[in-house]
Design a protein around this motif. Structure first.
Motif, PDB file in Angstrom:
ATOM      1  N   TRP A  38       0.840  -1.197   0.000  1.00 38.15           N
ATOM      2  CA  TRP A  38       0.000   0.000   0.000  1.00 38.15           C
ATOM      3  C   TRP A  38       0.876   1.249   0.000  1.00 38.15           C
ATOM      4  O   TRP A  38       0.629   2.209  -0.714  1.00 38.15           O
ATOM      5  N   LEU A  39       1.955   1.200   0.797  1.00 43.57           N
ATOM      6  CA  LEU A  39       2.847   2.357   0.877  1.00 43.57           C
ATOM      7  C   LEU A  39       3.601   2.575  -0.424  1.00 43.57           C
ATOM      8  O   LEU A  39       3.981   3.692  -0.749  1.00 43.57           O
ATOM      9  N   ILE A 103       1.650  13.117  15.139  1.00 38.28           N
ATOM     10  CA  ILE A 103       1.000  12.943  13.835  1.00 38.28           C
ATOM     11  C   ILE A 103       1.951  13.340  12.717  1.00 38.28           C
ATOM     12  O   ILE A 103       2.115  12.638  11.721  1.00 38.28           O
ATOM     13  N   PHE A 104       2.599  14.502  12.915  1.00 37.15           N
ATOM     14  CA  PHE A 104       3.509  14.987  11.876  1.00 37.15           C
ATOM     15  C   PHE A 104       4.650  13.993  11.666  1.00 37.15           C
ATOM     16  O   PHE A 104       4.992  13.651  10.536  1.00 37.15           O
ATOM     17  N   LEU A 105       5.215  13.520  12.799  1.00 35.03           N
ATOM     18  CA  LEU A 105       6.327  12.573  12.669  1.00 35.03           C
ATOM     19  C   LEU A 105       5.862  11.286  12.000  1.00 35.03           C
ATOM     20  O   LEU A 105       6.584  10.708  11.182  1.00 35.03           O
ATOM     21  N   ALA A 106       4.626  10.854  12.316  1.00 35.35           N
ATOM     22  CA  ALA A 106       4.110   9.622  11.711  1.00 35.35           C
ATOM     23  C   ALA A 106       3.947   9.793  10.200  1.00 35.35           C
ATOM     24  O   ALA A 106       4.324   8.916   9.414  1.00 35.35           O
ATOM     25  N   VAL A 107       3.385  10.946   9.785  1.00 37.31           N
ATOM     26  CA  VAL A 107       3.217  11.191   8.348  1.00 37.31           C
ATOM     27  C   VAL A 107       4.573  11.221   7.656  1.00 37.31           C
ATOM     28  O   VAL A 107       4.764  10.633   6.585  1.00 37.31           O
ATOM     29  N   LEU A 108       5.517  11.890   8.312  1.00 37.87           N
ATOM     30  CA  LEU A 108       6.850  11.996   7.726  1.00 37.87           C
ATOM     31  C   LEU A 108       7.483  10.607   7.580  1.00 37.87           C
ATOM     32  O   LEU A 108       8.051  10.264   6.542  1.00 37.87           O
ATOM     33  N   LEU A 109       7.335   9.808   8.638  1.00 41.19           N
ATOM     34  CA  LEU A 109       7.895   8.452   8.613  1.00 41.19           C
ATOM     35  C   LEU A 109       7.243   7.634   7.498  1.00 41.19           C
ATOM     36  O   LEU A 109       7.919   6.973   6.705  1.00 41.19           O
ATOM     37  N   ALA A 110       5.900   7.717   7.430  1.00 41.35           N
ATOM     38  CA  ALA A 110       5.184   6.966   6.392  1.00 41.35           C
ATOM     39  C   ALA A 110       5.633   7.410   5.008  1.00 41.35           C
ATOM     40  O   ALA A 110       5.792   6.592   4.096  1.00 41.35           O
ATOM     41  N   LEU A 111       5.851   8.721   4.871  1.00 41.45           N
ATOM     42  CA  LEU A 111       6.276   9.249   3.574  1.00 41.45           C
ATOM     43  C   LEU A 111       7.650   8.697   3.199  1.00 41.45           C
ATOM     44  O   LEU A 111       7.888   8.311   2.045  1.00 41.45           O
ATOM     45  N   TYR A 112       8.542   8.620   4.176  1.00 42.93           N
ATOM     46  CA  TYR A 112       9.876   8.101   3.870  1.00 42.93           C
ATOM     47  C   TYR A 112       9.830   6.601   3.593  1.00 42.93           C
ATOM     48  O   TYR A 112      10.540   6.115   2.721  1.00 42.93           O
ATOM     49  N   ILE A 113       8.987   5.872   4.342  1.00 39.27           N
ATOM     50  CA  ILE A 113       8.865   4.437   4.056  1.00 39.27           C
ATOM     51  C   ILE A 113       8.281   4.258   2.659  1.00 39.27           C
ATOM     52  O   ILE A 113       8.750   3.438   1.862  1.00 39.27           O
TER      53      ILE A 113
END
Lengths: 556, 407
Positions: A38-39, A103-113
């Protein structure tokens, strides 16, 4: 062996599947795989980018604690903003510090993954492409974007040699093909360009985000930033951990990393457009500090800090952040001086400067809420009229005197704020420069006026890495948008009618920006014709051209 | 000449001179577009109109450049210091780059009228922010500013041109889809060949669409001999035109444009001195955009093929994206030199970041198979709303380090 006439269930599977895990392990594993897939989708990356955008909108609409803590405090207390209830919700979701929120860190992490998941197969494919691919040799020059035919007296081999040389000089990848018995494809030079650069540029662009992230994380650890106000002619301050008014070092920045120089402000120059009718009235025109720097073990030297010219001391940067007037306020109680320093009031929205006097040496403590008007000329009735003008032609110091407990050390307060909880007002006073006034047994005088400048001192060792990341980003972006993939074939045929004549067909295909390829193609053909003394071909050739067959069939 | 007279001259060059020349050129070009279909005498008139439009456009750009130079002389600095100057230069860059690109690179001069119309709209918007010439704050007085601001302004101008192409693409595509749907209904519900519009008139569709006539045949309308079937073809062509236009519902378009513009123009409602002045500006901007959209709707039948406009939007956005990226990085470098920090989530920095993300989304959508075409074009339109919204909000609504609107 698979027998196609049998029903599928009677055929054994072509490849046995790996034994799949079962039970809870399988569930976890399948979920991870699903999440990864999905990512890795482009659509997901777009959603995540949109989420990042929405978060930064929230951060613009809601005051951020790291930037404007006082506004956030007043929102929390309900003095400003939408009210205490909403404020609690905002606090709960981390809206007051979006860039530090989970939330911001999670979005950023998801974006990098997601970025990683996208990039891994692309990098693999790109490496395969670079290592294995070569320009395809064509059997028939079918419907290509561009095609030209010319004749020359050179032999076919000579023409192919010049074409190969010309194309390699222009950095095309070249493959020569000579026809032989098993291979019916005609003699030709096949060439390709832009194949690596376009996808490679895109990869460099996306990889530069890892460089930027690494540089920013490194920066969080190694950086240091401090602010300190200095009054003209004062002894200034030394670069040590304790001398800054506000001090934010990175986690790995130790006290020993300070350089220990001393900075003095000799003079601060500031001026404005004073004519109220002139265009840009009230705008500052000069904003410059003359400073004297004494390195820890070295000779003192003079330097100038201007708006866009900060001072650089071995990687530490000193910039002017703000400025204000520094009135010297002397307070005497019963003939004893309890306060004699330059205040550093800051400019407020009302056009005046606000500061505070704190004199714990007196008993009980003396506190003063100070309002400084730079230009408050006397009106017709002899009373000063405060204006918002910033030039100190008619300075006026207005204060409210307090006695009681300053609660120093008991509460958080900045040097320009007074905690009036335990203080009682003794009345108001106003002073011109050089005047003094007695109020309830306290003598206040205003003998001198100077200026002060707030300096920002920062050390950012990550800057070169950030710059390198930015350069990679731009280079990759240019490659991914402007490198265009093209293929070209130069096919030679010996013309039967006149023995030494060679018929040369040049054909090309543009995968991107075909409109730009027209000119490139014409250029290449002209150059090749010049190199081989070619002449435009007879528009009605007697021999059949290699284009006679319709299909564009290319084989590797 | 004193600086007061120079200031007056620069104002006159801006309005009415440049604005009127752009509008005039735009109208003439749009008229020329309507003559690409029809009889020989009309085509001759179209050629003349295109020539006149070219002259007017060159005069307009000359007047605009003269305005910038005179304004620069009047205040003795580069005219890049406040919102009016930035907006004016954005229009200049958009119009010149757009026209040069269409005329010489893409060889599609028939679209010039829309670029000029967009330029005139941006110029008109600039008049809402007019400021007298004046000196610059010392912090702005550096070559960094010239570099950073010109890149971003150039990017804004080219993004505006890309927005025009995206909007035209959506209009034409909507019209074509509606015609195709109508045909498939008429043809017994079969969707096979639904997009085929040639059954009205092959020749007519070809003349209306230079792209479908094949790229090798040069500009449209070379073979304009009257043949006996022409009268019948013409009637069918006009019917097709009407069908295309009917395919774009005017009320929906007007309402959508009004609401879409409101996403940006509410800024004027909230920041004007009085309620009525704010309402006036808000309505002026919105109604102008609605009028422009309706004019564009009328020209839908004369637009080139959707693929052409899609390609134009992509190329211009890609170019502007490069400018925007370099300009934002230059801005971060200037901030490091000037304020001692390279990125602080100041409103304008956030705005630049948002715009960058939005256009990155557009470019990624273009690269993804599933979102191509209308989806990508809508993202392009949304990205332009983000651009204009953050530009106005960061200057008027939220005061930050970058707010130079009133200076």
């Amino acid at each position: 062996m698979t027998e196609s006439s049998l029903p599928p269930q009677q055929n054994p599977p072509v490849r046995r599947r790996r034994a799949a895990p079962s039970g809870p392990v399988a569930f976890v594993w399948e979920s991870v795989l699903m999440g990864w897939r999905w990512l890795a989708r482009m659509r997901t990356a777009l959603y995540l980018l949109a989420a990042l955008a929405i978060l930064s909108i929230v951060a613009t609409a809601v005051p951020q604690e790291p930037n404007v803590p006082s506004t956030v405090a007043s929102w929390r207390e309900g003095e400003a903003g939408p009210g205490v209830g909403v404020s609690r919700v905002l606090d709960a979701v981390g809206a007051y510090d979006v860039y530090g929120s989970a939330i911001f860190l999670a979005v950023l992490l998801a974006l990098y993954i997601s970025l990683t998941a996208c990039l891994i197969p692309r990098i693999k494919a790109w490496i395969r492409l670079v290592r294995r691919s070569q320009p395809p040799v064509v059997r028939h020059l079918g419907a290509q974007d561009e095609r030209t035919v010319f004749v020359t007296d050179r032999s076919p081999a000579e023409v192919r040699a010049s074409a190969a040389e010309l194309l390699s000089r222009r950095r095309w990848r070249v493959r020569r093909h000579d026809a032989h018995a098993d291979d019916p494809r005609p003699d030709q030079v096949a060439a390709e360009t832009g194949l690596w650069a376009r996808e490679g540029g895109s990869l460099v662009f996306h990889l530069s985000f890892y460089v930027l992230l690494a540089a920013i994380v490194l920066g969080q650890l190694l950086t240091f930033e401090g602010q300190r106000g200095v009054v003209e002619g004062d002894p200034g301050f030394r670069d040590t951990a304790v001398s800054y008014w506000s001090y934010s070092p990175g986690r790995w920045f130790g006290e020993g990393d300070h350089q220990g120089w001393r900075l003095e402000l000799e003079r601060f120059h500031v001026d404005w457009v004073r004519d109220p009718l002139a265009p840009g009235a009230g705008q500052p025109t000069v904003f410059r500090s003359d400073v004297r720097v004494t390195p820890q073990d070295g000779e003192p030297f003079d330097a100038v800090i201007d708006s866009n010219r900060p001072l650089n001391l071995d990687g530490t940067r000193i910039t002017q952040l703000d400025w204000g007037y520094a009135p010297r306020v002397v307070v005497e109680v019963d003939g004893e001086v309890v306060h004699d320093t330059f205040l550093t009031p800051v400019l407020t929205d009302g056009g005046f400067f606000r500061g505070a006097v704190k004199a714990p040496a007196a008993d009980p403590d003396v506190g003063m809420d100070v309002f400084f008007y730079a230009f408050a000329p006397d009106g017709e009735d002899g009373r000063p009229v405060p204006t918002g003008a910033p030039w100190a032609d008619a300075p006026l110091l207005v204060f409210q005197l307090f006695r009681g407990d300053l609660r120093l050390g008991a509460t958080q307060q900045t040097i320009n704020e007074l905690d009036v909880e335990e203080l009682t007002s003794q009345g108001f006073g106003a002073l011109r420069l050089g005047q003094s006034l007695e109020l309830e047994g306290v003598t206040v005088s205003f003998p001198e006026l100077r200026r002060w400048v707030g300096f920002q001192v920062s050390s950012r060792p990550q800057l070169p890495y950030l710059l390198a990341g930015s350069v990679l980003l731009i280079v990759g972006l240019l490659g991914s948008l402007y490198a265009s993939r093209r293929r070209l074939w130069v096919v030679t045929m010996e013309e039967a009618a006149a023995a030494p004549r060679t018929l040369v067909t040049v054909a090309g295909r543009a995968f991107q920006r075909p409109e730009a390829f027209e000119e490139e193609f014409a250029d290449l053909v002209a150059e090749l014709m010049a190199a081989t003394d070619g002449a435009p071909a007879d528009p009605h050739p007697t021999t059949e051209l290699p284009t006679a067959l319709p299909a564009a069939e290319t084989t590797r | 000449m004193g600086s007061d007279q120079l200031a007056e001259l620069s104002r006159l060059l801006y309005f009415p001179t440049t604005l009127m020349l752009y509008l005039g050129a735009s109208i003439v070009y749009l008229y020329a577009l309507t003559t690409t279909v029809g009889r020989t005498d009309q085509r001759e008139r179209g050629r003349l109109a295109r020539r006149l439009g070219g002259i007017l456009a060159v005069l307009g750009i000359t007047a605009h450049v003269a305005h910038e130079i005179v304004r620069g002389l009047a205040q003795d600095r580069l005219p890049l210091g406040n919102m009016f100057e930035v907006t004016s230069l954005m229009a200049l860059v958009g119009v010149s780059v757009g026209l040069i690109h269409l005329q010489f690179v893409r060889r599609r001069p028939e679209l010039n009228g829309f670029v000029l119309l967009g330029g005139a709209l941006v110029l008109g918007m600039g008049m809402l922010m007019y400021a007298e010439p004046g000196p610059l704050m010392p912090i702005l007085d550096t070559w960094w500013r010239t570099f950073h601001v010109s890149l971003l302004v150039g990017g804004m101008g080219v993004f505006a041109a890309a927005f025009v192409f995206n909007a035209l693409y959506l209009l034409r595509d909507t019209g074509e889809l509606a015609v195709a749907a109508e045909r498939s209904r008429a043809g017994g519900g079969s969707t096979v060949g639904a997009a085929y519009v040639g059954d009205v008139s092959d020749g007519a569709a070809t003349a209306a669409d230079p792209e479908t006539a094949g790229t090798s045949s040069g500009p449209a309308g070379e073979d304009d001999e009257l043949d006996p079937d022409e009268e019948r073809d013409r009637a069918e062509l006009l019917a097709y035109h009407r069908a295309l236009r009917r395919g774009v519902p005017p009320v929906k378009l007007a309402l959508g444009t009004f609401l879409g513009t409101s996403l940006v123009s509410w800024v004027w409602l909230t920041t004007a001195d009085t309620w009525s002045a704010g309402l006036g500006r808000f309505l002026a901007v919105n109604l102008t955009m609605v009028a422009a959209a309706l004019v564009a709707r009328w020209f839908v039948p004369f637009l080139p093929a959707t693929a052409t406009m899609d390609g134009l939007a992509h190329r211009t956005t890609a170019f502007a994206f490069v400018l925007w990226t370099i300009g934002t990085i230059a801005g971060a470098m200037w901030a490091e030199v000037s304020w001692g920090r390279f990125w602080g989530w100041d409103p304008k920095e956030t705005g630049a970041f948002l715009t960058w993300i939005a256009y990155a989304g557009y470019l990624h959508a273009r690269a993804t198979r599933g979102v191509k075409g209308r989806g990508a074009a809508w993202i392009g339109v949304a990205a332009f709303i983000v651009l204009m919204g953050t530009y106005l909000i960061a200057n008027y609504v939220i005061v930050g380090l970058h707010s130079y609107a009133d200076l």
